[in-house]
Scaffold this motif. Structure first.
Motif: not given
Length: 332
Positions: A239-241, A257-264
């Motif tokens: 998330q930081s990067f 829980d789901d990093i894939e939903s956080y970044w494009a």
């Protein structure tokens, strides 16, 4: 097996304060000392609400005063932000207080944005004189010469070890030319790692400080009791990067829980490229990854960063890593 060291950015987690972060840094250093880590370095950053080590020499004194044997230092001081005399006095003072335990790593990046750089009252072109500033700093920390008018007091004659930090061939060339130890920032800028190590080793000139090249390589390690837990903890760094690319710097976020939903997809590619020198998982997984990495780089020392939201889990990560190093040493 090379020694392992710690690079601590004194992270300020969401919901906590810089006071909490600095207390956590000391607590981590005290544990690291018991676990056999070689060095504990703090880094200079400015105008970043998620990093509490802006006054780096003060933070180093806090950690050195609460430990007994581990080396403590800067990884690093951004020398263009300061006059060499001021840094020589600061680190000469630290050496006077904690003799034989202080390291001074210096870099030429500002450690901040351009507007903050101007607020530091430094000329943006100061980075151009970085090699001359390093030589001046060496002289100020070295023996007093006949008719020397300006002295660092304390500092003169302390010979505090200077390291060159970098993420490009420039730092490798300078460290080799001056015969200084070299630390490569592959924990966030891994692109030129292998080429920089080759240049440094091939061009190294022995000096009064160092007879042969000594390269330290930065990595991220997030270790936990299971691979699944470690991957979950790693999402704080991810998330930081991602937020760096969005221009939304902030405090260290809790894992999700789901990093894939956080970044494009393009953000994921950028972030994971910068984090490619990361070893995330259980003791077995981290050991397998580090074993190959150490063999590939031939590093003389490993310095480890771990952006973990929960302080107790950060301690556990470094405890597991110390056990990994012990196992690798026995195997070697």
């Amino acid at each position: 097996m090379p020694p392992f060291s710690i690079l601590d950015l004194a992270p300020v987690p969401e919901g906590f304060t810089p006071s909490d972060a600095l207390r956590n840094s000391l607590d981590l250093a005290q544990h690291a000392e018991r676990w056999g880590y070689n060095r504990f370095w703090l880094a200079e950053h400015h105008n970043m609400v998620g990093i509490a080590s802006a006054a780096t020499s003060v933070a180093i004194g806090h950690v050195a005063g609460g430990t007994k044997t581990i080396r403590v230092g800067a990884g690093g001081i951004m020398l263009p932000n300061h006059s060499p005399l001021v840094i020589a006095e600061q680190f000469g003072t630290l050496d006077a207080l904690y003799p034989g335990r202080i390291d001074l790593g210096v870099g030429r990046a500002p450690g901040t944005d351009q507007r903050t750089l101007r607020a530091l009252r430094r000329d943006p072109a100061a980075a151009d004189t970085f090699p001359q500033d390093v030589v001046e700093l060496q002289a100020l920390l070295g023996p007093v010469q006949p008719d020397q008018v300006i002295q660092a007091v304390p500092g003169a004659g302390s010979n505090v070890p200077i390291w060159i930090l970098g993420s490009s061939l420039f730092g490798a060339q300078l460290a080799a030319m001056l015969g200084l130890p070299y630390a490569f920032a592959s924990h966030f800028a891994p692109g030129a790692l292998m080429q920089a190590l080759q240049v440094y080793r091939e061009r190294f000139q022995p000096s009064a400080q160092l007879e042969r090249p000594h390269a330290m390589v930065g990595v991220n390690v997030i270790a936990a009791d299971t691979d699944e837990e470690a991957r979950h903890l790693f999402t704080s760094a991810q998330q930081s990067f991602t937020n760096l690319f969005r221009g939304a710097r902030g405090k260290l976020q809790p894992p999700i829980d789901d990093i894939e939903s956080y970044w494009a997809p393009h953000e994921k590619a950028q972030a994971m490229n910068m984090l490619s020198c990361s070893f995330v998982g259980s003791a077995k997984t981290v050991r397998e990854g580090l074993e190959g990495f150490i063999a590939e780089t031939g590093t003389d020392e490993l310095i480890v960063a771990s952006a973990i939201y929960d302080h107790g889990k950060r301690l556990r990560s470094y405890e597991i890593l110390s056990q990994v190093r012990e196992a690798l040493s026995k195997a070697a």
